[in-house]
Write a protein that holds these residues in place. Structure first.
Motif, PDB file in Angstrom:
ATOM      1  N   LEU A 316      38.140  11.475 107.900  1.00  0.00           N
ATOM      2  CA  LEU A 316      39.581  11.509 107.630  1.00  0.00           C
ATOM      3  C   LEU A 316      40.147  12.674 108.433  1.00  0.00           C
ATOM      4  CD1 LEU A 316      42.159  10.721 106.068  1.00  0.00           C
ATOM      5  CD2 LEU A 316      41.346  12.152 104.180  1.00  0.00           C
ATOM      6  N   GLN A 317      41.143  12.399 109.295  1.00  0.00           N
ATOM      7  CA  GLN A 317      41.674  13.406 110.221  1.00  0.00           C
ATOM      8  C   GLN A 317      42.644  14.339 109.495  1.00  0.00           C
ATOM      9  OE1 GLN A 317      42.954  15.688 112.338  1.00  0.00           O
ATOM     10  NE2 GLN A 317      44.435  14.380 113.420  1.00  0.00           N
ATOM     11  N   LYS A 318      42.150  15.548 109.175  1.00  0.00           N
ATOM     12  CA  LYS A 318      42.982  16.544 108.489  1.00  0.00           C
ATOM     13  C   LYS A 318      43.034  17.851 109.270  1.00  0.00           C
ATOM     14  CE  LYS A 318      42.544  16.593 103.896  1.00  0.00           C
ATOM     15  NZ  LYS A 318      41.897  16.686 102.572  1.00  0.00           N
ATOM     16  N   LEU A 319      42.571  17.814 110.535  1.00  0.00           N
ATOM     17  CA  LEU A 319      42.472  19.040 111.328  1.00  0.00           C
ATOM     18  C   LEU A 319      43.739  19.342 112.127  1.00  0.00           C
ATOM     19  CD1 LEU A 319      38.841  18.498 112.717  1.00  0.00           C
ATOM     20  CD2 LEU A 319      39.529  20.043 110.877  1.00  0.00           C
ATOM     21  N   TYR A 320      44.329  18.301 112.721  1.00  0.00           N
ATOM     22  CA  TYR A 320      45.458  18.484 113.630  1.00  0.00           C
ATOM     23  C   TYR A 320      46.514  17.402 113.388  1.00  0.00           C
ATOM     24  CZ  TYR A 320      41.707  21.021 116.034  1.00  0.00           C
ATOM     25  OH  TYR A 320      40.664  21.856 116.315  1.00  0.00           O
ATOM     26  N   ASP A 321      47.740  17.653 113.881  1.00  0.00           N
ATOM     27  CA  ASP A 321      48.776  16.608 113.815  1.00  0.00           C
ATOM     28  C   ASP A 321      48.359  15.402 114.644  1.00  0.00           C
ATOM     29  OD1 ASP A 321      50.419  18.065 112.124  1.00  0.00           O
ATOM     30  OD2 ASP A 321      51.482  19.034 113.773  1.00  0.00           O
ATOM     31  N   TYR A 322      47.738  15.684 115.809  1.00  0.00           N
ATOM     32  CA  TYR A 322      47.238  14.614 116.674  1.00  0.00           C
ATOM     33  C   TYR A 322      45.899  15.037 117.263  1.00  0.00           C
ATOM     34  CZ  TYR A 322      52.096  12.996 116.609  1.00  0.00           C
ATOM     35  OH  TYR A 322      53.326  12.563 116.206  1.00  0.00           O
ATOM     36  N   GLY A 323      44.979  14.100 117.344  1.00  0.00           N
ATOM     37  CA  GLY A 323      43.696  14.335 117.991  1.00  0.00           C
ATOM     38  C   GLY A 323      43.345  13.123 118.824  1.00  0.00           C
ATOM     39  N   TYR A 344      38.443   8.285 101.272  1.00  0.00           N
ATOM     40  CA  TYR A 344      37.449   8.918 102.136  1.00  0.00           C
ATOM     41  C   TYR A 344      36.163   9.222 101.367  1.00  0.00           C
ATOM     42  CZ  TYR A 344      35.122  12.572 104.842  1.00  0.00           C
ATOM     43  OH  TYR A 344      34.183  13.325 105.509  1.00  0.00           O
ATOM     44  N   PHE A 345      36.301   9.832 100.194  1.00  0.00           N
ATOM     45  CA  PHE A 345      35.115  10.160  99.397  1.00  0.00           C
ATOM     46  C   PHE A 345      34.341   8.896  99.029  1.00  0.00           C
ATOM     47  CE2 PHE A 345      37.543  14.126  97.964  1.00  0.00           C
ATOM     48  CZ  PHE A 345      36.844  14.948  98.831  1.00  0.00           C
TER      49      PHE A 345
END
Length: 432
Positions: A316-323, A344-345
């Motif tokens: 689940l992408q929670k690092l950046y606004d866009y990757g 996700y879990f």
């Protein structure tokens, strides 16, 4: 730290010789410490080779170049022997046996002492000297006893060795206890996830968890029976108010390519950690130079490795606004009121890893992939939104506890590293 000790360390770091110290080459050491080469301290011996069939379920651990690699019915070294890996990835690694063991020909061990020394102290000293620096670099790293023999070292009197070893052992015990606690917490989290995410226990069971009512419910479900207020669906027995939805009903595939060649961070999907910054995680570039065909993944979008999801590679992408992710990945987002953390879990559980594995093995796709068309047909237990949020909150709290413990563990390791630097060089002395 006392001012006089700080002053001594600063003097030594500047190349000055404090009172009670002497200069030996480029090193400044206590006057009571003596210089040696390892050939004057001990004799090494090669371990004895084993065929794979020799490694059986015996009582004695087998030490090779990579540490413990199985068990054998016989032993060739006693407890308390120092072992040095001599070849391969762990060339120069150092171990101290806590029981009788077998040493293979991928390792050396100290067979004989030529002078008196404390075994634990010598273990820490060899560890500190990073023996892999002295290895030959051919097809693979290799260190010989001859190379080790020629390395210079400095030894304090035996009582000081013992005291230093005791101090470092105390830190090792603290590190070991912290590591065990982290493993326990991870196992608890794993069990908690498995039960909460399938409704075996409810978020509001709270203090009732030890009650007869909860025990009876868990027992019935484990036997395949349906407790009151529950229903049976394809793979699970879930609370009656939960739905059992196809992923395609709550989520949709997203496929946006980086055609404008934006300089977004490239992410990789891992088995255990989900999405990670690829460059930081691997320490080198493992992705293409040309990123125009990479997929854009927005914050709170999901990614899975189309060809490796059976390993648990979903994030689940929670690092950046866009990757950015490889075009070999599948990207999707939820389209209904679904808690992303809950989903996700759920998809990271061992149950769903096995479901992915089963679907891939049954797939007609010869490349062994699980594309969105098939992935979207997988069904999931879905509680009301408020319960999804409560479940996710409990699991996230458990994760944060583990993160705190892991930071404490890293701090202990760094403190021990600093202590080794000070104690094993004599910059800080111990009272004997």
């Amino acid at each position: 730290m006392k001012p006089e000790i700080k002053d001594r360390i600063n003097k030594i770091n500047r190349g000055e010789v404090p009172e009670g110290y002497k200069k030996k080459g480029v090193n400044i050491i206590p006057v009571s410490w003596n210089e040696y080469r390892y050939k004057d301290i001990f004799k090494l011996a090669n371990g004895v080779g084993l065929t794979q069939g020799d490694i059986v379920s015996g009582p004695y651990p087998v030490y090779g170049g990579n540490g413990v690699s199985g068990f054998h019915i016989k032993y060739n070294v006693e407890k308390g022997k120092i072992i040095i890996g001599r070849v391969g990835a762990n060339c120069g690694s150092v171990y101290l046996t806590s029981e009788k063991a077998w040493v293979t020909d991928n390792a050396l061990y100290i067979k004989e002492k030529l002078i008196e020394f404390d075994d634990k102290y010598m273990f820490y000293k060899l560890l500190f000297q990073k023996l892999n620096r002295y290895a030959d670099r051919n097809a693979q790293p290799l260190i010989s006893g001859t190379k080790i023999y020629e390395i210079k070292t400095y030894l304090p009197p035996i009582k000081e060795q013992q005291k230093i070893a005791d101090i470092l052992s105390t830190w090792d015990k603290a590190i070991e206890l912290k590591e065990k606690l982290i493993e326990q917490k991870k196992e608890q989290k794993k069990g908690l996830m498995q039960r909460l995410l399938t409704g075996k226990i409810r978020w509001n069971d709270g203090s009732k968890l030890g009650s007869k009512e909860i025990k009876k419910r868990l027992e019935m479900i484990s036997q395949g029976k349906v407790p009151e207020g529950y229903k049976k669906v394809k793979w699970f027995i879930i609370p009656w108010e939960w739905s059992f939805e196809k992923i395609g009903n709550i989520a949709e595939e997203v496929s946006i390519t980086n055609k404008d060649n934006k300089e977004y961070t490239v992410l990789s999907c891992t088995k255990y950690d989900g999405l990670v910054d690829s460059l930081k995680y691997f320490g080198k570039q493992v992705f293409s130079e040309n990123l125009t065909n990479y997929k854009v993944v927005k914050r709170n979008h999901f990614v899975y490795a189309t060809n490796h999801i059976e390993e648990g590679s979903i994030g689940l992408q929670k690092l950046y606004d866009y990757g950015l992710v490889s075009p070999m990945y599948t990207v999707f987002k939820t389209k209904k009121e679904v808690d992303n953390d809950y989903l996700y879990f759920l998809l990271k559980t061992e149950t769903y890893r096995r479901i992915f594995e089963t679907m891939m093995s049954a797939s007609v796709d010869r490349r062994g992939s699980l594309r969105w068309k098939d992935f979207s047909t997988i069904q999931i237990p879905l509680p009301p939104l408020y319960e999804q949020q409560k479940i996710a909150e409990i699991i996230l709290t458990s994760e944060k506890e583990i993160e705190v413990l892991e930071k404490e563990l890293e701090a202990l390791k760094q403190q021990k590293k600093g202590l080794m630097q000070l104690l094993l060089t004599g910059k800080v002395r111990v009272k004997c």
